[in-house]
Design an enzyme around this catalytic site. Structure first.
Site, mmCIF file in Angstrom:
data_model
loop_
_atom_site.group_PDB
_atom_site.id
_atom_site.type_symbol
_atom_site.label_atom_id
_atom_site.label_comp_id
_atom_site.label_asym_id
_atom_site.label_seq_id
_atom_site.Cartn_x
_atom_site.Cartn_y
_atom_site.Cartn_z
ATOM 1 N N ASP A 67 86.924 78.625 104.394
ATOM 2 C CA ASP A 67 88.330 78.729 104.011
ATOM 3 C C ASP A 67 89.001 77.366 103.910
ATOM 4 O OD1 ASP A 67 88.302 78.156 106.722
ATOM 5 O OD2 ASP A 67 89.182 80.040 107.342
ATOM 6 N N HIS A 144 90.944 87.598 113.221
ATOM 7 C CA HIS A 144 90.578 87.197 111.861
ATOM 8 C C HIS A 144 89.270 86.410 111.839
ATOM 9 C CE1 HIS A 144 93.236 83.324 112.163
ATOM 10 N NE2 HIS A 144 91.992 82.936 112.166
ATOM 11 N N GLU A 149 92.989 88.182 107.464
ATOM 12 C CA GLU A 149 93.951 88.611 108.470
ATOM 13 C C GLU A 149 93.934 90.129 108.633
ATOM 14 O OE1 GLU A 149 95.115 86.391 110.281
ATOM 15 O OE2 GLU A 149 96.589 85.069 109.350
HETATM 16 C C1 GLP Z 1 91.448 79.332 111.998
HETATM 17 C C2 GLP Z 1 90.357 79.370 110.906
HETATM 18 C C3 GLP Z 1 89.204 80.205 111.317
HETATM 19 C C4 GLP Z 1 88.882 79.877 112.747
HETATM 20 C C5 GLP Z 1 89.967 80.435 113.620
HETATM 21 C C6 GLP Z 1 89.861 80.056 115.066
HETATM 22 O O1 GLP Z 1 92.702 79.700 111.560
HETATM 23 N N1 GLP Z 1 90.792 79.802 109.629
HETATM 24 O O2 GLP Z 1 88.104 79.973 110.455
HETATM 25 O O3 GLP Z 1 87.673 80.482 113.126
HETATM 26 O O4 GLP Z 1 91.242 80.175 113.090
HETATM 27 O O5 GLP Z 1 90.230 78.743 115.295
HETATM 28 P P1 GLP Z 1 89.926 77.971 116.634
HETATM 29 O O6 GLP Z 1 88.443 77.741 116.646
HETATM 30 O O7 GLP Z 1 90.685 76.680 116.513
HETATM 31 O O8 GLP Z 1 90.366 78.827 117.749
#
Ligand code: GLP
Length: 257
Positions: A67, A144, A149
């Site tokens: 993404d 997500h 979402e």
């Molecule tokens: C983000 C990304 C995801 C990620 C998730 C968790 O918004 N789009 O791909 O896995 O949220 O993030 P984190 O690893 O910082 O908790």
């Protein structure tokens, strides 16, 4: 799903890096699906050690990221393009022309067919290259995966998505204010993700404990996108003890769920 509970973040990161290293050694021209966020940072660090000390090579590997925000320039400090370059791509022997991150300029958000075309081309390219061998995933505190979402229905292919307030609040820590967090993103769809031959999901910390427990509820629910992974035949979940703390006792160690 296979569950591995690591004693801490370091061990989770090492176990994940070992899965990738094994894949790349077995198939040097592997197609990898990569994730961003704070969770996989340690994994990328361990992989760098392996590239430098253990002859792990990404020379013939192709990558597709999950993404990207819509509304940030590629070179913005918080774009996932910058993240991947800083933490991984610039430090390994990968051919940058084999690295792919979905992208659509924000000016096209009102000409959605331009973004839709970029999305379709992204999925076509993955397919054309034989599909993703190993997809790495983190998980949002609302369940997500990528930026898929919670919603009544989920799109299968790569698409443009409006970010929920919960996700924007969670990601505001990377920006100087909440208002700077983009409102939209481009993400692989759940269909794109589920087509991967193998999936590895990582989570650490107590703030992920609840969502991990819900993900293993045994039900598939579009309001918890990660629960869809339960229908995939080859998913490994590696989490640390804190993220495992709300799982039923019988799941608090390694095993099959
Ligand atoms: C983000 C990304 C995801 C990620 C998730 C968790 O918004 N789009 O791909 O896995 O949220 O993030 P984190 O690893 O910082 O908790």
């Amino acid at each position: 799903m296979e569950l591995m509970v690591a004693k801490d973040y370091q061990e989770m990161s090492l176990l994940a890096a070992e899965v990738i290293a094994k894949q790349v050694k077995k198939k040097p021209d592997s197609v990898l699906g990569l994730a961003t966020g704070s969770t996989p940072l340690g994994m990328y660090g361990k992989l760098l050690d392996m590239v430098n000390n253990e002859n792990v090579s990404f020379k013939n590997v192709t990558t597709f990221n999950l993404d990207e925000y819509v509304g940030l320039a590629l070179q913005h400090a918080q774009s996932y393009h910058t993240y991947m370059m800083e933490h991984f791509f610039s430090k390994i022997d990968i051919d940058l022309s084999n690295t792919h991150i979905p992208y659509c300029e924000s000016k096209f958000i009102n000409e959605i067919e331009v973004c839709n075309k970029a999305c379709a081309e992204y999925d076509d390219l993955i397919e054309h290259l034989g599909g993703i061998d190993l997809q790495i995933l983190g998980i949002g505190s609302n369940g997500h995966i990528g930026f898929n979402e919670p919603a009544t229905s989920l799109e299968t292919g790569t698409h443009i998505v409006s970010l929920t307030e919960e996700t924007r609040i969670a990601n505001a820590r990377f920006f100087s204010s909440f208002d700077e967090v983009p409102t939209h993103a481009i993400t692989m769809g759940v269909g794109t993700i589920l087509k991967s031959k193998e999936i590895l999901l990582l989570a650490n910390g107590s703030n992920k404990a609840e969502v991990i427990a819900n993900m293993f509820s045994g039900r598939v629910d579009t309001f918890l996108p990660a629960s869809l992974l339960q229908v995939h035949p080859n998913v490994t979940v590696i989490i640390d003890k804190e993220a495992a703390s709300k799982l039923e006792n019988k799941y608090q160690t390694n095993g099959h769920i």
